[in-house]
Write an enzyme that holds these catalytic residues in place. Structure first.
Site, mmCIF file in Angstrom:
data_model
loop_
_atom_site.group_PDB
_atom_site.id
_atom_site.type_symbol
_atom_site.label_atom_id
_atom_site.label_comp_id
_atom_site.label_asym_id
_atom_site.label_seq_id
_atom_site.Cartn_x
_atom_site.Cartn_y
_atom_site.Cartn_z
ATOM 1 N N LYS A 151 39.372 45.099 45.076
ATOM 2 C CA LYS A 151 39.520 46.115 44.026
ATOM 3 C C LYS A 151 38.347 47.089 44.038
ATOM 4 O O LYS A 151 38.436 48.180 43.472
ATOM 5 C CB LYS A 151 39.635 45.447 42.654
ATOM 6 C CG LYS A 151 40.956 44.741 42.397
ATOM 7 C CD LYS A 151 41.016 44.171 40.984
ATOM 8 C CE LYS A 151 42.327 43.450 40.713
ATOM 9 N NZ LYS A 151 42.450 42.177 41.452
ATOM 10 N N CYS A 184 48.434 41.719 34.970
ATOM 11 C CA CYS A 184 47.851 41.872 36.301
ATOM 12 C C CYS A 184 48.196 40.728 37.249
ATOM 13 O O CYS A 184 47.869 40.786 38.434
ATOM 14 C CB CYS A 184 46.339 42.008 36.187
ATOM 15 S SG CYS A 184 45.863 43.268 34.988
ATOM 16 N N PHE A 233 46.000 40.021 31.444
ATOM 17 C CA PHE A 233 45.836 40.014 29.988
ATOM 18 C C PHE A 233 46.817 39.005 29.383
ATOM 19 O O PHE A 233 47.974 38.916 29.787
ATOM 20 C CB PHE A 233 46.132 41.403 29.411
ATOM 21 C CG PHE A 233 45.014 42.395 29.566
ATOM 22 C CD1 PHE A 233 43.825 42.080 30.186
ATOM 23 C CD2 PHE A 233 45.170 43.692 29.074
ATOM 24 C CE1 PHE A 233 42.800 43.000 30.314
ATOM 25 C CE2 PHE A 233 44.154 44.630 29.199
ATOM 26 C CZ PHE A 233 42.971 44.289 29.813
ATOM 27 N N HIS A 277 40.122 37.944 42.094
ATOM 28 C CA HIS A 277 40.598 38.942 41.133
ATOM 29 C C HIS A 277 39.546 40.038 41.012
ATOM 30 O O HIS A 277 39.890 41.219 41.016
ATOM 31 C CB HIS A 277 40.884 38.265 39.801
ATOM 32 C CG HIS A 277 41.530 39.144 38.795
ATOM 33 N ND1 HIS A 277 42.745 39.755 39.009
ATOM 34 C CD2 HIS A 277 41.137 39.538 37.553
ATOM 35 C CE1 HIS A 277 43.086 40.480 37.956
ATOM 36 N NE2 HIS A 277 42.110 40.370 37.057
ATOM 37 N N GLU A 309 34.991 33.877 37.282
ATOM 38 C CA GLU A 309 35.669 33.573 38.545
ATOM 39 C C GLU A 309 34.708 32.918 39.544
ATOM 40 O O GLU A 309 35.096 32.009 40.282
ATOM 41 C CB GLU A 309 36.285 34.827 39.145
ATOM 42 C CG GLU A 309 37.232 34.529 40.293
ATOM 43 C CD GLU A 309 38.093 35.703 40.697
ATOM 44 O OE1 GLU A 309 39.032 35.505 41.495
ATOM 45 O OE2 GLU A 309 37.838 36.840 40.236
ATOM 46 N N HIS A 333 42.204 48.737 40.579
ATOM 47 C CA HIS A 333 43.033 47.678 39.992
ATOM 48 C C HIS A 333 44.455 48.211 39.841
ATOM 49 O O HIS A 333 44.723 49.048 38.983
ATOM 50 C CB HIS A 333 42.453 47.253 38.645
ATOM 51 C CG HIS A 333 43.039 45.983 38.121
ATOM 52 N ND1 HIS A 333 44.192 45.414 38.627
ATOM 53 C CD2 HIS A 333 42.633 45.151 37.109
ATOM 54 C CE1 HIS A 333 44.472 44.316 37.965
ATOM 55 N NE2 HIS A 333 43.531 44.131 37.048
#
Length: 420
Positions: free
Chosen positions: A338, A166, A406, A306, A317, A343
């Site tokens: 998002k 991502c 990831f 994110h 975050e 996403h």
């Protein structure tokens, strides 16, 4: 060695909220959700039955039938976004030195639908011997969008893809930025594309329990920073920005949108899929990005987080923002877009980078939608301004955009209001 300045002169996008960057931005400001029941295939047997699909995209409006059949959907999105960005930039393709124009276009997964189709066809017809489409490999590989864009326009500068899940397109933009400021190219078309809303894509993320299963309320499913958040919503599409060496842009009279002034990278070194619960990698990546940009934390006005709406990720975050910005964290506008576009995996950074750029151009911060009173998480400090449910006008001189992938891959990009 004196580093070159790098400016943004064009943007383009294909997203669940529109087939152009302009349409996407307008719907983001309105707080529109792109989530809806999946139409690409029958998802009735899956735990999650909805996603943020690109709507109304007909490849035959952009390519002839023969050309379209040679490309995976993710590459089609990429080419369309790149065309819009180039048109927006006003770059004269007849006079520009194409040896000095590169393409760095990311994908976290690449042509997964092509892979599915070809493997399924092989097993269905196995008795007849191994037969595969000759375009199987070039349609599937994650670098092909970058190659196709360079072939389409004859660009002979740096050309490759970045893959860090991502964080892929943020890494790509940072690499493009570095190529230009080191004098290795004058212009780079940078971005990312993804089209992973397929049976194996959905099933794989469901198996990880990463996705929201709020099937009775798709548009309200992505709810970053809410206590009831239960996972992210898959999205698809592409985003593209034209990065250009400042003097080159000025010499041709380009309309400069803003300046890219820094980028940071780090690793969580923690877990296969989860971000660090204390946001250690996120702290490092924002600190490094600001250091690279020669900015102080208090210079930042907007953080496009994110913010995937996962139980652990959102908390980490928030903690990272508080550690990096200290008291200034309470003067920032934070937005998790998002919540609207879903996403977009490897394309997330590029599309969200465009949103950050537009927040500077228009002095308005898009919302984080789907928050409701009574849904507060005790681990989140709501004195922070998450720009809940409604866009907010404010002067935005500096915006940063975070992406975490990831494997613990983190990348942060920094954009600043352009000053001659």
């Amino acid at each position: 060695m004196e580093l070159k300045r790098v400016v943004v002169t064009g943007v383009g996008a294909v997203t669940p909220l529109g087939l152009t960057a302009t349409e996407t931005w307008q719907n983001v400001l309105k707080g529109v959700s792109g989530a809806a029941p999946i139409t690409h295939f029958d998802a009735s047997a899956f735990k999650t039955k909805f996603a943020c699909e690109v709507k109304g995209f007909d490849p035959l409006q952009y390519f002839d039938r023969k050309e379209a059949r040679k490309m995976d959907v993710y590459a089609q999105y990429a080419l369309v976004a790149a065309k819009e960005a180039l048109n927006h930039s006003g770059l004269d393709l007849e006079t520009v030195d194409k040896d000095e124009v590169g393409v760095i276009f990311a994908a976290g997964i690449g042509g997964i639908s092509t892979f599915e189709q070809e493997v399924a066809n092989y097993y269905l017809n196995k008795e007849q011997g191994p037969r595969f489409n000759p375009f199987f490999i070039p349609k599937m590989i994650s670098d092909i969008a970058a190659g196709l864009i360079s072939i389409q326009y004859g660009f002979r500068g740096p050309n490759y893809s970045t893959a860090s899940a991502c964080a892929s397109s943020n890494h790509g933009m940072i690499n493009a930025f570095n190529h230009i400021r080191l004098g290795e190219a004058k212009v780079i078309i940078a971005g990312g594309g993804e089209a992973a809303i397929t049976e194996s894509g959905l099933g794989g993320f469901n198996a990880l329990t990463a996705l929201s299963t709020r099937n009775d309320d798709p548009q309200g499913a992505s709810r970053p920073f809410s206590k009831s958040r239960d996972g992210f919503v898959m999205g698809e599409g592409a985003g593209c920005i034209v990065l250009e060496e400042y003097e080159h842009a000025v010499a041709r009279g380009a309309n400069i949108l803003c300046e890219m002034v820094g980028g940071g990278t780090s690793a969580d070194a923690y877990h296969l899929t989860a971000t660090h619960p204390e946001g250690l990698g996120a702290v490092l990546v924002m600190q490094r990005a600001l250091r690279d940009a020669k900015l102080k934390p208090e210079d930042v006005d907007h953080v496009n987080v994110h913010g995937t709406s996962t139980p652990v990720g959102d908390i980490g975050e928030v903690k990272a923002i508080q550690k990096v910005f200290g008291e200034h964290a309470y003067k920032l506008n934070i937005s998790a877009t998002k919540s609207m576009i879903g996403h977009l995996l490897g394309a997330a950074g590029a599309v969200e980078g465009i949103i950050a750029i537009n927040s500077i151009v228009h002095n308005i911060v898009p919302p984080t939608i789907n928050f409701h009173e009574g849904d507060e998480d005790p681990e989140i400090d709501y004195n922070l301004n998450f720009t809940f449910n409604k866009a907010q006008e404010r002067t935005v001189n500096v915006a940063i955009s975070n992406t975490f992938g990831f494997g613990g891959h983190n990348a942060c990009v920094v954009f600043k209001r352009f000053e001659a």
